[in-house]
Scaffold this motif. Structure first.
Motif, PDB file in Angstrom:
ATOM      1  N   GLY A  89       0.802  -1.224   0.000  1.00 48.75           N
ATOM      2  CA  GLY A  89       0.000   0.000   0.000  1.00 48.75           C
ATOM      3  C   GLY A  89       0.835   1.274   0.000  1.00 48.75           C
ATOM      4  O   GLY A  89       0.340   2.347  -0.350  1.00 48.75           O
ATOM      5  N   GLN A  90       2.124   1.158   0.386  1.00 53.51           N
ATOM      6  CA  GLN A  90       2.984   2.352   0.434  1.00 53.51           C
ATOM      7  C   GLN A  90       3.772   2.558  -0.858  1.00 53.51           C
ATOM      8  O   GLN A  90       4.538   3.503  -0.973  1.00 53.51           O
ATOM      9  N   LEU A  91       3.592   1.650  -1.800  1.00 54.47           N
ATOM     10  CA  LEU A  91       4.439   1.697  -2.998  1.00 54.47           C
ATOM     11  C   LEU A  91       3.740   2.353  -4.184  1.00 54.47           C
ATOM     12  O   LEU A  91       2.517   2.472  -4.222  1.00 54.47           O
ATOM     13  N   LYS A  92       4.587   2.785  -5.119  1.00 56.13           N
ATOM     14  CA  LYS A  92       4.062   3.416  -6.336  1.00 56.13           C
ATOM     15  C   LYS A  92       4.643   2.710  -7.561  1.00 56.13           C
ATOM     16  O   LYS A  92       5.852   2.508  -7.650  1.00 56.13           O
ATOM     17  N   LEU A  93       3.759   2.330  -8.468  1.00 56.22           N
ATOM     18  CA  LEU A  93       4.187   1.699  -9.717  1.00 56.22           C
ATOM     19  C   LEU A  93       4.014   2.705 -10.852  1.00 56.22           C
ATOM     20  O   LEU A  93       2.922   3.242 -11.039  1.00 56.22           O
ATOM     21  N   VAL A  94       5.083   2.957 -11.575  1.00 58.02           N
ATOM     22  CA  VAL A  94       5.008   3.874 -12.721  1.00 58.02           C
ATOM     23  C   VAL A  94       5.263   3.064 -13.995  1.00 58.02           C
ATOM     24  O   VAL A  94       6.211   2.280 -14.047  1.00 58.02           O
ATOM     25  N   VAL A  95       4.396   3.232 -14.981  1.00 56.39           N
ATOM     26  CA  VAL A  95       4.485   2.464 -16.227  1.00 56.39           C
ATOM     27  C   VAL A  95       4.454   3.429 -17.409  1.00 56.39           C
ATOM     28  O   VAL A  95       3.789   4.469 -17.355  1.00 56.39           O
ATOM     29  N   SER A  96       5.153   3.060 -18.476  1.00 60.57           N
ATOM     30  CA  SER A  96       5.164   3.954 -19.637  1.00 60.57           C
ATOM     31  C   SER A  96       3.823   3.947 -20.367  1.00 60.57           C
ATOM     32  O   SER A  96       3.462   4.923 -21.016  1.00 60.57           O
ATOM     33  N   LEU A  97       3.074   2.850 -20.242  1.00 62.08           N
ATOM     34  CA  LEU A  97       1.809   2.717 -20.976  1.00 62.08           C
ATOM     35  C   LEU A  97       0.705   2.250 -20.022  1.00 62.08           C
ATOM     36  O   LEU A  97       0.968   1.474 -19.100  1.00 62.08           O
ATOM     37  N   GLU A  98      -0.498   2.685 -20.286  1.00 61.22           N
ATOM     38  CA  GLU A  98      -1.657   2.248 -19.484  1.00 61.22           C
ATOM     39  C   GLU A  98      -1.712   0.709 -19.415  1.00 61.22           C
ATOM     40  O   GLU A  98      -1.644   0.045 -20.453  1.00 61.22           O
ATOM     41  N   PRO A  99      -1.831   0.143 -18.220  1.00 60.62           N
ATOM     42  CA  PRO A  99      -1.856  -1.321 -18.093  1.00 60.62           C
ATOM     43  C   PRO A  99      -3.017  -1.985 -18.841  1.00 60.62           C
ATOM     44  O   PRO A  99      -4.125  -1.451 -18.914  1.00 60.62           O
ATOM     45  N   CYS A 100      -2.724  -3.191 -19.354  1.00 59.04           N
ATOM     46  CA  CYS A 100      -3.712  -3.999 -20.078  1.00 59.04           C
ATOM     47  C   CYS A 100      -4.606  -4.729 -19.060  1.00 59.04           C
ATOM     48  O   CYS A 100      -4.355  -4.649 -17.853  1.00 59.04           O
ATOM     49  N   PRO A 101      -5.642  -5.455 -19.504  1.00 60.98           N
ATOM     50  CA  PRO A 101      -6.526  -6.158 -18.557  1.00 60.98           C
ATOM     51  C   PRO A 101      -5.782  -7.138 -17.641  1.00 60.98           C
ATOM     52  O   PRO A 101      -6.068  -7.205 -16.438  1.00 60.98           O
ATOM     53  N   MET A 102      -4.826  -7.880 -18.198  1.00 59.75           N
ATOM     54  CA  MET A 102      -4.074  -8.836 -17.362  1.00 59.75           C
ATOM     55  C   MET A 102      -3.309  -8.103 -16.262  1.00 59.75           C
ATOM     56  O   MET A 102      -3.395  -8.471 -15.078  1.00 59.75           O
ATOM     57  N   CYS A 103      -2.583  -7.072 -16.665  1.00 58.65           N
ATOM     58  CA  CYS A 103      -1.752  -6.365 -15.680  1.00 58.65           C
ATOM     59  C   CYS A 103      -2.615  -5.596 -14.686  1.00 58.65           C
ATOM     60  O   CYS A 103      -2.291  -5.535 -13.498  1.00 58.65           O
ATOM     61  N   LEU A 104      -3.710  -5.016 -15.157  1.00 56.78           N
ATOM     62  CA  LEU A 104      -4.578  -4.306 -14.223  1.00 56.78           C
ATOM     63  C   LEU A 104      -5.108  -5.279 -13.165  1.00 56.78           C
ATOM     64  O   LEU A 104      -5.099  -4.975 -11.970  1.00 56.78           O
ATOM     65  N   SER A 105      -5.533  -6.460 -13.600  1.00 55.87           N
ATOM     66  CA  SER A 105      -6.046  -7.448 -12.644  1.00 55.87           C
ATOM     67  C   SER A 105      -4.978  -7.793 -11.610  1.00 55.87           C
ATOM     68  O   SER A 105      -5.237  -7.840 -10.409  1.00 55.87           O
ATOM     69  N   ARG A 106      -3.782  -8.006 -12.088  1.00 58.46           N
ATOM     70  CA  ARG A 106      -2.670  -8.348 -11.175  1.00 58.46           C
ATOM     71  C   ARG A 106      -2.374  -7.197 -10.222  1.00 58.46           C
ATOM     72  O   ARG A 106      -2.119  -7.405  -9.036  1.00 58.46           O
ATOM     73  N   ILE A 107      -2.399  -5.985 -10.753  1.00 62.60           N
ATOM     74  CA  ILE A 107      -2.141  -4.800  -9.917  1.00 62.60           C
ATOM     75  C   ILE A 107      -3.204  -4.711  -8.812  1.00 62.60           C
ATOM     76  O   ILE A 107      -2.901  -4.444  -7.651  1.00 62.60           O
ATOM     77  N   LEU A 108      -4.457  -4.967  -9.174  1.00 63.32           N
ATOM     78  CA  LEU A 108      -5.542  -4.896  -8.180  1.00 63.32           C
ATOM     79  C   LEU A 108      -5.334  -5.944  -7.088  1.00 63.32           C
ATOM     80  O   LEU A 108      -5.532  -5.671  -5.901  1.00 63.32           O
ATOM     81  N   LEU A 109      -4.890  -7.134  -7.472  1.00 65.00           N
ATOM     82  CA  LEU A 109      -4.665  -8.187  -6.476  1.00 65.00           C
ATOM     83  C   LEU A 109      -3.424  -7.923  -5.634  1.00 65.00           C
ATOM     84  O   LEU A 109      -3.355  -8.320  -4.476  1.00 65.00           O
ATOM     85  N   SER A 110      -2.452  -7.227  -6.221  1.00 61.72           N
ATOM     86  CA  SER A 110      -1.180  -6.992  -5.513  1.00 61.72           C
ATOM     87  C   SER A 110      -1.326  -5.982  -4.379  1.00 61.72           C
ATOM     88  O   SER A 110      -0.566  -6.006  -3.423  1.00 61.72           O
ATOM     89  N   GLY A 111      -2.278  -5.071  -4.500  1.00 63.53           N
ATOM     90  CA  GLY A 111      -2.472  -4.052  -3.472  1.00 63.53           C
ATOM     91  C   GLY A 111      -1.502  -2.888  -3.517  1.00 63.53           C
ATOM     92  O   GLY A 111      -1.445  -2.080  -2.581  1.00 63.53           O
ATOM     93  N   ILE A 112      -0.744  -2.756  -4.597  1.00 66.34           N
ATOM     94  CA  ILE A 112       0.169  -1.606  -4.721  1.00 66.34           C
ATOM     95  C   ILE A 112      -0.663  -0.317  -4.666  1.00 66.34           C
ATOM     96  O   ILE A 112      -1.685  -0.194  -5.344  1.00 66.34           O
ATOM     97  N   GLY A 113      -0.209   0.626  -3.821  1.00 66.45           N
ATOM     98  CA  GLY A 113      -1.041   1.772  -3.478  1.00 66.45           C
ATOM     99  C   GLY A 113      -1.345   2.744  -4.605  1.00 66.45           C
ATOM    100  O   GLY A 113      -2.478   3.186  -4.773  1.00 66.45           O
ATOM    101  N   VAL A 114      -0.308   3.108  -5.356  1.00 67.89           N
ATOM    102  CA  VAL A 114      -0.468   4.141  -6.387  1.00 67.89           C
ATOM    103  C   VAL A 114       0.071   3.621  -7.716  1.00 67.89           C
ATOM    104  O   VAL A 114       1.157   3.045  -7.770  1.00 67.89           O
ATOM    105  N   ILE A 115      -0.708   3.839  -8.771  1.00 74.24           N
ATOM    106  CA  ILE A 115      -0.291   3.423 -10.107  1.00 74.24           C
ATOM    107  C   ILE A 115      -0.374   4.635 -11.026  1.00 74.24           C
ATOM    108  O   ILE A 115      -1.400   5.325 -11.070  1.00 74.24           O
ATOM    109  N   LYS A 116       0.722   4.899 -11.718  1.00 76.58           N
ATOM    110  CA  LYS A 116       0.743   6.021 -12.655  1.00 76.58           C
ATOM    111  C   LYS A 116       1.220   5.528 -14.006  1.00 76.58           C
ATOM    112  O   LYS A 116       2.104   4.668 -14.068  1.00 76.58           O
TER     113      LYS A 116
END
Ligand SMILES: [Zn+2]
Length: 185
Positions: free
Chosen positions: A92-119
């Motif tokens: 929850g304290q971490l931030k993930l920065v990606v060059s491109l908007e995440p796809c359905p697979m990655c978004l699902s994984r991100i939601l399950l991972s609980g990473i706090g901030v996604i940009k």
């Protein structure tokens, strides 16, 4: 634009420090360039701790050594995070920065991972899922309410570069993806 031209633009990119995510955004672009150079999709991702220090950097590696359908940059970052860092750094304290908007697979994984901030630097109108969050099943939308998704605070020039990196070689890469299926008609 050739890969060499893109590489030169990444190398000589003039960072605008007034944008909070410009530096990490450029790092994502460098990783995206590495991915392209090794025959993969031009996407890069960086995981930062609560103080903004880089914990993990990965690029897309779907076609590296052997085909791996899940080797998107975000998936590789989360694999590494969960195997090496989760004990020490709560997600929850971490931030993930990606060059491109995440796809359905990655978004699902991100939601399950609980990473706090996604940009992400650029929207992916063809394959991105973050901007279509309302199409996710209700339970997944509930998870999304616990996380924050933003466009990265970066210059238009950097976002344009991220977009071009994500689109480079896309026809060839699509053919390579189709070839993996072995059922070409
Ligand atoms: Zn993905």
């Amino acid at each position: 634009m050739t890969l060499d031209q893109l590489a030169l633009r990444v190398k000589k990119f003039p960072i605008k420090e007034s944008f909070r995510d410009e530096e990490v955004g450029l790092r994502c672009c460098e990783l995206a360039l590495d991915a392209l150079s090794s025959g993969n999709y031009g996407v890069g991702a960086v995981l930062l701790d609560a103080n903004g220090y880089v914990l993990i950097e990965e690029n897309n590696a779907v076609f590296s050594t052997r085909f791996c359908s899940s080797a998107h940059a975000e998936m590789r970052v989360i694999d590494k995070y969960e195997s090496d860092f989760r004990e020490t750094y709560p997600p929850g304290q971490l931030k993930l920065v990606v060059s491109l908007e995440p796809c359905p697979m990655c978004l699902s994984r991100i939601l399950l991972s609980g990473i706090g901030v996604i940009k992400y630097l650029v929207k992916d109108s063809a394959g991105g899922m973050v901007e279509r969050m309302s199409d996710m099943p209700p339970a997944w939308q509930n998870l999304a309410n616990l996380q924050s998704f933003y466009h990265a605070h970066a210059s238009d020039e950097l976002c344009q570069l991220a977009l071009e990196l994500s689109q480079h070689n896309i026809v060839y890469l699509r053919e390579a993806l189709m070839k993996q299926r072995g059922n070409e008609k």
